[in-house]
Design a protein around this motif. Structure first.
Motif, PDB file in Angstrom:
ATOM      1  N   THR A 242       0.824  -1.208   0.000  1.00 56.24           N
ATOM      2  CA  THR A 242       0.000   0.000   0.000  1.00 56.24           C
ATOM      3  C   THR A 242       0.860   1.260   0.000  1.00 56.24           C
ATOM      4  O   THR A 242       0.592   2.218  -0.739  1.00 56.24           O
ATOM      5  N   LEU A 243       1.901   1.274   0.826  1.00 57.91           N
ATOM      6  CA  LEU A 243       2.780   2.444   0.878  1.00 57.91           C
ATOM      7  C   LEU A 243       3.509   2.633  -0.443  1.00 57.91           C
ATOM      8  O   LEU A 243       3.607   3.761  -0.949  1.00 57.91           O
ATOM      9  N   GLU A 244       4.015   1.545  -1.005  1.00 57.96           N
ATOM     10  CA  GLU A 244       4.708   1.656  -2.293  1.00 57.96           C
ATOM     11  C   GLU A 244       3.764   2.146  -3.385  1.00 57.96           C
ATOM     12  O   GLU A 244       4.138   2.973  -4.233  1.00 57.96           O
ATOM     13  N   LEU A 245       2.525   1.657  -3.372  1.00 56.60           N
ATOM     14  CA  LEU A 245       1.542   2.086  -4.362  1.00 56.60           C
ATOM     15  C   LEU A 245       1.235   3.576  -4.230  1.00 56.60           C
ATOM     16  O   LEU A 245       1.210   4.315  -5.225  1.00 56.60           O
ATOM     17  N   ASN A 246       1.034   4.041  -2.993  1.00 59.51           N
ATOM     18  CA  ASN A 246       0.722   5.456  -2.784  1.00 59.51           C
ATOM     19  C   ASN A 246       1.892   6.360  -3.141  1.00 59.51           C
ATOM     20  O   ASN A 246       1.700   7.463  -3.672  1.00 59.51           O
ATOM     21  N   LEU A 247       3.110   5.924  -2.863  1.00 56.52           N
ATOM     22  CA  LEU A 247       4.284   6.715  -3.239  1.00 56.52           C
ATOM     23  C   LEU A 247       4.437   6.769  -4.755  1.00 56.52           C
ATOM     24  O   LEU A 247       4.786   7.816  -5.321  1.00 56.52           O
ATOM     25  N   ASN A 248       4.180   5.655  -5.420  1.00 56.19           N
ATOM     26  CA  ASN A 248       4.272   5.640  -6.880  1.00 56.19           C
ATOM     27  C   ASN A 248       3.254   6.564  -7.517  1.00 56.19           C
ATOM     28  O   ASN A 248       3.501   7.140  -8.584  1.00 56.19           O
ATOM     29  N   ARG A 249       2.107   6.724  -6.865  1.00 60.33           N
ATOM     30  CA  ARG A 249       1.062   7.568  -7.437  1.00 60.33           C
ATOM     31  C   ARG A 249       1.380   9.049  -7.348  1.00 60.33           C
ATOM     32  O   ARG A 249       0.630   9.871  -7.872  1.00 60.33           O
ATOM     33  N   ASN A 272      -6.580  -0.880  -6.187  1.00 64.57           N
ATOM     34  CA  ASN A 272      -6.002  -0.866  -4.850  1.00 64.57           C
ATOM     35  C   ASN A 272      -5.780  -2.295  -4.365  1.00 64.57           C
ATOM     36  O   ASN A 272      -6.001  -3.261  -5.110  1.00 64.57           O
ATOM     37  N   HIS A 299      -7.687   9.431 -10.850  1.00 61.01           N
ATOM     38  CA  HIS A 299      -6.450   9.621 -11.599  1.00 61.01           C
ATOM     39  C   HIS A 299      -6.579  10.807 -12.556  1.00 61.01           C
ATOM     40  O   HIS A 299      -5.658  11.627 -12.679  1.00 61.01           O
TER      41      HIS A 299
END
Length: 326
Positions: A242-249, A272, A299
């Motif tokens: 989740t953290l990696e996904l949010n940082l990538n966004r 998600n 997005h």
């Protein structure tokens, strides 16, 4: 009288903006630099279509639904798909159109003559952005229609109404994505004195978001939620992802890629984290266009907000700068 004067001001502002828009549009279309970039983009467009046609039979064997969309999403053995090409090279078009929009005029001394004309000063920056966006829109939609037309001739497929809708929204997302890079390049053109400096700054951001942002997001996620052993992987896997996904966004490149992948792949049902409990009882199938758009509308809002923020910064910076004759 005040109302009449205000109306005259609006009319003169519209005339000045239209004149600048037409001038910038003509300058772009006559520019050798733009024609070279256009030839490069169209060459990659045909290369991606050739790769899609080569790998089409394998893609059909894996999934025989929504075949027309595979012209845009299928990769060849060594040739990326059209969608991948646009995600990587689209920013290059935007920065090419805008990295010297203001500072080149200032260096050449033409900006002084431009602001001396009976037009409002904000028409200059708005006209440049609108002209660049118009060029991007024409280029993106012409490429999308060209791929569809050649694909129809090469495969004999006729697109369904939903496939046409998905392709339209894919191209719309692409226009907004490239327009963000146009606005960002104009921002650097306003605040950087030399064209080379603004070009290097935007290219650096482009490379960072496209290549290094995912690496940094992975490193940060592994530090905050380590998954280096069995226990940590059991406890921290969801938090890590989740953290990696949010940082990538944070990256416009990732936002765009995730959005268009969802639109062009009806089998994608979530963007998600999906737990095993949520999958229990779920029926496999394809999402409708409306349901896919519900997944990716944040997005689109984020990309539009980034574009407006970049253009707003360039607008405010340009309006506050003092332009003097050299």
């Amino acid at each position: 009288m005040p109302r009449a004067e205000k109306r005259e001001e609006h009319i003169s502002s519209g005339i000045g903006l239209r004149a600048l828009f037409q001038k910038e549009l003509a300058d772009h279309l006559r520019s050798r630099r733009f024609l070279i970039i256009l030839a490069l983009i169209y060459a990659t467009c045909f290369a991606s279509l050739y790769g899609a046609l080569l790998g089409f039979s394998d893609a059909v064997a894996n999934d025989s639904n929504f075949l027309f969309l595979k012209l845009y999403t299928t990769s060849g053995e060594s040739i990326p798909s059209f969608m991948t090409f646009i995600a990587l090279l689209g920013p290059f078009v935007g920065l090419t159109l805008g990295f010297d929009a203001i500072n080149s005029e200032r260096s050449a001394g033409t900006l002084n003559r431009l602001v001396a004309q009976p037009i409002y000063r904000d028409c200059i920056i708005i006209g440049k952005f609108l002209a660049g966006t118009a060029i991007i829109t024409i280029m993106v939609f012409s490429m999308g229609i060209l791929i569809g037309a050649v694909g129809m001739l090469g495969t004999g497929l006729v697109p369904q109404a939903e496939e046409i809708g998905r392709i339209f929204f894919f191209l719309l997302f692409t226009v907004v994505y490239i327009a963000f890079w146009l606005a960002l390049s104009i921002l650097f053109s306003v605040f950087c004195r030399h064209s080379a400096t603004s070009a290097l700054a935007v290219i650096s951001l482009w490379i960072f978001f496209a290549l290094f942002m995912s690496l940094i997001a992975n490193i940060i996620a592994n530090i905050v939620y380590p998954v280096d052993d069995y226990y940590n992987s059991m406890v921290n896997t969801v938090g890590n992802y989740t953290l990696e996904l949010n940082l990538n966004r944070i990256s416009p490149y990732y936002l765009y890629s995730e959005a268009v992948s969802t639109i062009m792949s009806p089998s994608v049902r979530a963007v998600n984290v999906v737990t095993v409990d949520q999958l229990v009882g779920a029926i496999s199938g394809y999402l409708s266009l409306g349901q896919s758009l519900l997944l990716v509308w944040p997005h689109l809002v984020a990309l539009i907000a980034l574009m407006l923020a970049a253009f707003g910064g360039s607008y405010v910076g340009f309006m506050r700068q003092e332009i003097r004759s050299s």
